[in-house]
Design a protein around this motif. Structure first.
Motif, PDB file in Angstrom:
ATOM      1  N   MET A  52      68.765 -24.507 -52.975  1.00 48.26           N
ATOM      2  CA  MET A  52      70.066 -25.159 -53.169  1.00 48.26           C
ATOM      3  C   MET A  52      70.299 -26.149 -52.025  1.00 48.26           C
ATOM      4  N   ARG A  53      71.221 -27.072 -52.215  1.00 51.65           N
ATOM      5  CA  ARG A  53      71.460 -28.058 -51.167  1.00 51.65           C
ATOM      6  C   ARG A  53      71.978 -27.350 -49.909  1.00 51.65           C
ATOM      7  N   GLU A  54      71.663 -27.936 -48.793  1.00 46.97           N
ATOM      8  CA  GLU A  54      71.868 -27.303 -47.486  1.00 46.97           C
ATOM      9  C   GLU A  54      73.303 -26.811 -47.301  1.00 46.97           C
ATOM     10  N   GLY A  55      73.414 -25.546 -46.895  1.00 47.35           N
ATOM     11  CA  GLY A  55      74.712 -24.985 -46.565  1.00 47.35           C
ATOM     12  C   GLY A  55      75.534 -24.517 -47.749  1.00 47.35           C
ATOM     13  N   HIS A  56      74.925 -24.469 -48.926  1.00 51.17           N
ATOM     14  CA  HIS A  56      75.686 -24.092 -50.120  1.00 51.17           C
ATOM     15  C   HIS A  56      74.963 -23.012 -50.906  1.00 51.17           C
ATOM     16  N   GLU A  57      75.711 -22.319 -51.746  1.00 51.08           N
ATOM     17  CA  GLU A  57      75.161 -21.236 -52.543  1.00 51.08           C
ATOM     18  C   GLU A  57      75.449 -21.456 -54.019  1.00 51.08           C
ATOM     19  N   LEU A  58      74.594 -20.892 -54.857  1.00 48.19           N
ATOM     20  CA  LEU A  58      74.774 -20.999 -56.299  1.00 48.19           C
ATOM     21  C   LEU A  58      76.053 -20.268 -56.724  1.00 48.19           C
ATOM     22  N   LYS A  59      76.826 -20.922 -57.579  1.00 44.43           N
ATOM     23  CA  LYS A  59      78.060 -20.318 -58.099  1.00 44.43           C
ATOM     24  C   LYS A  59      77.914 -19.972 -59.589  1.00 44.43           C
ATOM     25  N   PHE A  60      77.534 -20.959 -60.387  1.00 45.59           N
ATOM     26  CA  PHE A  60      77.301 -20.697 -61.808  1.00 45.59           C
ATOM     27  C   PHE A  60      76.279 -21.689 -62.337  1.00 45.59           C
ATOM     28  N   TRP A  61      75.696 -21.377 -63.496  1.00 47.89           N
ATOM     29  CA  TRP A  61      74.638 -22.227 -64.046  1.00 47.89           C
ATOM     30  C   TRP A  61      74.546 -22.039 -65.559  1.00 47.89           C
ATOM     31  N   THR A  62      73.960 -23.023 -66.213  1.00 49.60           N
ATOM     32  CA  THR A  62      73.725 -22.928 -67.652  1.00 49.60           C
ATOM     33  C   THR A  62      72.228 -22.726 -67.883  1.00 49.60           C
ATOM     34  N   PRO A  63      71.834 -21.741 -68.685  1.00 57.50           N
ATOM     35  CA  PRO A  63      70.410 -21.532 -68.931  1.00 57.50           C
ATOM     36  C   PRO A  63      69.825 -22.463 -69.985  1.00 57.50           C
ATOM     37  N   GLY A  64      70.673 -22.980 -70.882  1.00 56.90           N
ATOM     38  CA  GLY A  64      70.124 -23.791 -71.970  1.00 56.90           C
ATOM     39  C   GLY A  64      70.985 -24.959 -72.361  1.00 56.90           C
ATOM     40  N   GLY A  65      71.647 -25.579 -71.405  1.00 56.36           N
ATOM     41  CA  GLY A  65      72.538 -26.686 -71.719  1.00 56.36           C
ATOM     42  C   GLY A  65      73.975 -26.224 -71.784  1.00 56.36           C
ATOM     43  N   SER A  66      74.886 -27.169 -71.942  1.00 52.43           N
ATOM     44  CA  SER A  66      76.311 -26.862 -71.857  1.00 52.43           C
ATOM     45  C   SER A  66      76.834 -26.087 -73.055  1.00 52.43           C
ATOM     46  N   SER A  67      76.048 -25.963 -74.120  1.00 54.89           N
ATOM     47  CA  SER A  67      76.508 -25.210 -75.286  1.00 54.89           C
ATOM     48  C   SER A  67      76.115 -23.740 -75.212  1.00 54.89           C
ATOM     49  N   THR A  68      75.543 -23.318 -74.090  1.00 51.96           N
ATOM     50  CA  THR A  68      75.192 -21.908 -73.916  1.00 51.96           C
ATOM     51  C   THR A  68      76.149 -21.265 -72.912  1.00 51.96           C
ATOM     52  N   PRO A  69      76.459 -19.986 -73.078  1.00 47.87           N
ATOM     53  CA  PRO A  69      77.355 -19.307 -72.132  1.00 47.87           C
ATOM     54  C   PRO A  69      76.821 -19.407 -70.705  1.00 47.87           C
TER      55      PRO A  69
END
Length: 442
Positions: A277-294
Motif C-alpha cells: 500500500m502507499r507509504e504510511g497508509h493501510e487498506l480499508k476496503f476493496w472490490t474483488p471484481g469491480g464496483s458491481s461486487t460487494p
C-alpha cells in the motif's frame, strides 16, 4: 504444479506485453503463435470442446460459467449459421484487463477466435469492442488484417478447408452492452437493451441463430489449452477454479497494474507484488471484481481469489478488478459515485432499475451531505431489496451490491456523516476528523 501450490505469476496471456512491438504478427509467431491453430485444425471440433471442458476453464467475464459447457449447448442439428461473438465491451468501473490484453497481444485473441469458431462450427465471428477505446479498435483491426494476409483467416485456412471471417465491431459506449443479449441487440443495429430469456443465445442469438458469447480473456485462453493440453491448464489454480487470470490492481497501491496469476492467489500476495500500500497508509476496503461486487475489508486479505473463496466471503470474483482504498477514503462518497454511474447507465427498460437507481442516488447523496436520519439506512436497504432479483438484468443487482455491503461493514461511517453534518473526511466539515487525517498522513 500441485493445486495447493500457488505460483506468484504465470505470464501466458501477458507474455508478449514487454516485447518490442509484441502486438505484431511477427513477434507473436516468433513465440510460437498460431501453432495451436495448426493443432486444432487437425482435431475434431468436438475434441476441442472436450479439451476446453476438461481444462476447467470458466468464463473470465464475471459469471464464471464453464466455457466448454457453453460451447456444447450449440445445437448442431439446426440448419442455421453459427456465430461466435467476443464481448470486448469492457466498461465496469475498475475493470481494465481486456483493454491492455488487446493492446499488448491482440493475436492471442484472434487465434483464440479462430480455434473457438472452428470448435462450434461457426464461419463468422464478431469482436464487439467498446467504442471509446479507439486505439484498441485500431490495434485489433490491424491484427485481424495481418491474420488475413498470412492465411490464418479467410477461405481454406492452412489448407484445412475451413473458412472463417472476423468482423471487428465498435460499440457506441453503452455499459449495458456488456450484458450479452444487449450486446447482440447492439450488433444488430438496435438500442442496447437486454432480451427476455429463453430463448437463450445458444439457440437463438445473433440474427436468431445459435450463438456463443465469450469474454476476451476466455477466448484468449483457448490457444494455450489446445497447445499444452487440458491437464496443463488444470494444474494451475484451485480445485474448482482452474487456470490463471489477469488481476487488475488499482487505487492506493505503490505499483498498480495487471498481474497474471493462478486463481486462488490472495490479495495479500498481490499487494506484495504491487509493492505494498502507499507509504504510511493501510487498506480499508476493496472490490474483488469491480464496483458491481460487494466490497470486502482488510479482514479478507487472505481469502483465496477464486470463484468459491470470494463467494464464501460474501462477494463475487467477477472480472478480478481489485480496487483498493486506504483509510483516507470516504466509503459513502465512493459508493455514491459508483451508484451515480449505474443510474446513468441504466437502459431504462425495467422499473426496478430505472426508478430504483435514481432513488438510491437521492438517498445516498443526502446521507453524504449529512442530511436525514439513521432510518434512511434502512430505507436504503429496503430500496436495494426492491431492486435485487427484480430487475431485468444484472445491472440493477450490481448497483445494490456496494451499498448493502458498505452498510454491513461501515454503518458507523454512515452515521458519522449525520453526526458531523457532512462528510467527516472533509477537513472543512470536522476539525476532529481533520486532525485524525493529519495524524494518518493524509
Amino acid at each position: 504444479m500441485s493445486q495447493t501450490q500457488i505460483a506468484p505469476l504465470t505470464p501466458v496471456l501477458t507474455d508478449l506485453w514487454d516485447v518490442e512491438q509484441g502486438w505484431k504478427l511477427a513477434a507473436y509467431e516468433e513465440r510460437g503463435g498460431y501453432r495451436a491453430l495448426d493443432k486444432a485444425l487437425g482435431m475434431k471440433p468436438d475434441d476441442i470442446i472436450a479439451a476446453v471442458k476438461d481444462s476447467g476453464l470458466r468464463g473470465r467475464g464475471g459469471a464464471g460459467f464453464p466455457t466448454g459447457m457453453k460451447w456444447s449447448f450449440i445445437p448442431q442439428d439446426i440448419p442455421k449459421p453459427k456465430y461466435l461473438v467476443v464481448n470486448a465491451d469492457e466498461s465496469e468501473p475498475g475493470t481494465c484487463k481486456d483493454t491492455p490484453l488487446m493492446m499488448g497481444n491482440p493475436h492471442v485473441l484472434v487465434e483464440g477466435v479462430i480455434i473457438s469458431s472452428f470448435a462450434i462450427r461457426a464461419n463468422k465471428a464478431f469482436i464487439y469492442v467498446r467504442g471509446e477505446i479507439l486505439h484498441v479498435i485500431r490495434r485489433v483491426q490491424a491484427a485481424v488484417a495481418e491474420a488475413y494476409a498470412a492465411g490464418h483467416l479467410g477461405t481454406n485456412i492452412h489448407g484445412s478447408g475451413y473458412d472463417l471471417d472476423v468482423v471487428v465491431h465498435a460499440g457506441a459506449g453503452a455499459y449495458i452492452c456488456g450484458e450479452e443479449t444487449a450486446l447482440l441487440e447492439g450488433l444488430e443495429g438496435r438500442r442496447g437493451q437486454p432480451r427476455l430469456r429463453p430463448p437463450f443465445p445458444a439457440v437463438a442469438g445473433l440474427y436468431a441463430c445459435p450463438t456463443v458469447i465469450n469474454n476476451v480473456e476466455s477466448i484468449a485462453s483457448v490457444p494455450s489449452i489446445v497447445e499444452h493440453g487440458a491437464d496443463w491448464f488444470a494444474s494451475m489454480g484451485t480445485e474448482k477454479s482452474k487456470g490463471f487470470g489477469i488481476f487488475s490492481l488499482s487505487g492506493h497501491v505503490k505499483n498498480p497494474g495487471q498481474f497474471e496469476a493462478p486463481l486462488g492467489i490472495t490479495l495479500r500476495e498481490l499487494i506484495d507484488l504491487a509493492g505494498g500500500m502507499r507509504e504510511g497508509h493501510e487498506l480499508k476496503f476493496w472490490t474483488p471484481g469491480g464496483s458491481s461486487t460487494p466490497i470486502l475489508t482488510a479482514e479478507h486479505l487472505d481469502v483465496p481469489l477464486d470463484f468459491e473463496g470470494v463467494g464464501e466471503a460474501g462477494s463475487m470474483l467477477g472480472t478480478r478488478a481489485l480496487q483498493l482504498f486506504d483509510e483516507t477514503t470516504c466509503v459513502v462518497r465512493a459508493v455514491l459515485r459508483w451508484t451515480e454511474f449505474y443510474k446513468h447507465e441504466s437502459c431504462g427498460k425495467c422499473t426496478p432499475c430505472r426508478e430504483g437507481t435514481w432513488w438510491l442516488v437521492q438517498t445516498l447523496a443526502a446521507l453524504e451531505r449529512g442530511q436525514g436520519s439513521e432510518a434512511d439506512l434502512d430505507l436504503l436497504l429496503d430500496q436495494c431489496d426492491n431492486i435485487l432479483g427484480r430487475s431485468f438484468c444484472a445491472l440493477g443487482d450490481g448497483a445494490t451490491s456496494p451499498i448493502s455491503s458498505s452498510i454491513q461493514y461501515f454503518r458507523d461511517e454512515y452515521l458519522a456523516h449525520l453526526t458531523h453534518g457532512g462528510c467527516p473526511f472533509d477537513p472543512a466539515a470536522s476539525t476532529a476528523w481533520a486532525g485524525r487525517l493529519a495524524t494518518a498522513g493524509a
